[in-house]
Design an enzyme around this catalytic site. Sequence first.
Site, short mmCIF file in Angstrom:
data_model
loop_
_atom_site.label_atom_id
_atom_site.label_comp_id
_atom_site.label_asym_id
_atom_site.label_seq_id
_atom_site.Cartn_x
_atom_site.Cartn_y
_atom_site.Cartn_z
N HIS A 93 -4.87 22.65 13.89
CA HIS A 93 -3.70 22.17 13.14
C HIS A 93 -2.44 22.94 13.51
O HIS A 93 -1.53 23.11 12.69
CB HIS A 93 -3.93 22.29 11.62
CG HIS A 93 -5.03 21.42 11.11
ND1 HIS A 93 -5.55 21.53 9.83
CD2 HIS A 93 -5.74 20.41 11.69
CE1 HIS A 93 -6.50 20.64 9.65
NE2 HIS A 93 -6.63 19.95 10.78
N LEU A 95 -8.49 15.45 18.98
CA LEU A 95 -7.30 15.20 18.18
C LEU A 95 -7.75 15.13 16.73
O LEU A 95 -8.83 14.62 16.44
CB LEU A 95 -6.62 13.87 18.56
CG LEU A 95 -6.02 13.75 19.95
CD1 LEU A 95 -5.48 12.33 20.15
CD2 LEU A 95 -4.91 14.77 20.17
N ASP A 96 -6.93 15.64 15.81
CA ASP A 96 -7.25 15.52 14.40
C ASP A 96 -7.42 14.04 14.05
O ASP A 96 -6.79 13.16 14.65
CB ASP A 96 -6.13 16.10 13.54
CG ASP A 96 -6.01 17.61 13.69
OD1 ASP A 96 -6.99 18.23 14.10
OD2 ASP A 96 -4.93 18.14 13.39
N LYS A 97 -8.23 13.78 13.06
CA LYS A 97 -8.49 12.41 12.61
C LYS A 97 -7.19 11.62 12.37
O LYS A 97 -7.08 10.47 12.83
CB LYS A 97 -9.34 12.43 11.35
CG LYS A 97 -9.66 11.05 10.78
CD LYS A 97 -10.52 11.18 9.52
CE LYS A 97 -10.79 9.82 8.90
NZ LYS A 97 -11.62 9.92 7.67
#
Length: 249
Positions: free
Chosen positions: A160, A52-54
Site C-alpha cells: 500500500h 496489484l491491490d484488489k
Amino acid sequence: MPILYQDADLVVVNKPSGLLVHRSPIDRHETRFALQLVRDQIGQRVYPVHRLDKPTSGVLIFALSPAIARALTEQFTAHQIEKTYLAVVRGFAPESGIIDHPLVEEPDKMMPGRKAPTEAQSALSHYRCLAQAELAVCIEKYPVSRFSLVEVQPKTGRRHQIRRHLKHINHPIIGDAKHGRGRYNRYFKEQLATDRLLLAATRVCFQHPVTGQALSIQAPLDCCMTQLLQRLGWQAWADHFNQISSPPF
C-alpha cells in the site's frame, strides 16, 4: 480480460478494479481471480511476478514459466522495473516531489503468524501533479472542494505504498477506504457515481527477460476513471491515458 501484450514467455493484462490477483485468505468469499481468469483465457498456466491491490486497476504481468517468473521477480527485487500509477487525490498537490517516508509493514489481519517488523522499511515515491480542479461543493468544512490528478512512480514496493505515501503528504486518494477520507469517498460514490479506489497502474517499463528488448506497456483507464476525469475537466488527460493524444503539457 484485456491482453496488453503476449509472447511465448509472458502475458500482460489490464486488471479491473475489484479483482484479486490470486486466492487469498483476506477475501475467502471471492471466487474470481486474475490468475485463474488469464490461465483459462490463454489456455495455459501462468505465474504471478507481482501484484496489484484488489481495488487498483491496470498493468499486471504474468510469466508463462517458472524460469521467466524468477527472472522477472529478480528485476522487481532489483528495482529495475519502472511502474507508473495515476491517482485522483484530495486537495491541490504540489507540482512535483519525492516522498521519502519509511513504512512499517501492514500485515494482513487474517494471515496467521504474520507480525509487523519492529523497524520501518525504506520507501520512496516520486510524483508530479498533472492537473487540478475545484468543485463548488462543501464536502468537509470549506465552500469549495479541491482535487488533483497525480502521477506516481514508486521506487520501492512496500504494501500500500502509494496510498500511504499520498496520505502522508495530506493528499489521500479518493475511494481509499483505509487511508482516505470518508466524506470524500461518500460524495464521489453518491454524487459522481464513482465507487472505486481512484488508483490505476497505467504503465510498466522493463527489459524482456529473454530477448533483452525494452518494453513499455500502457493500460487504458476503465470507464469509471475516464468519466470521472472528464467530469473534473481533465478530458485531455483522459484522452492521453487512453492513447488518443499526446500529453497535454
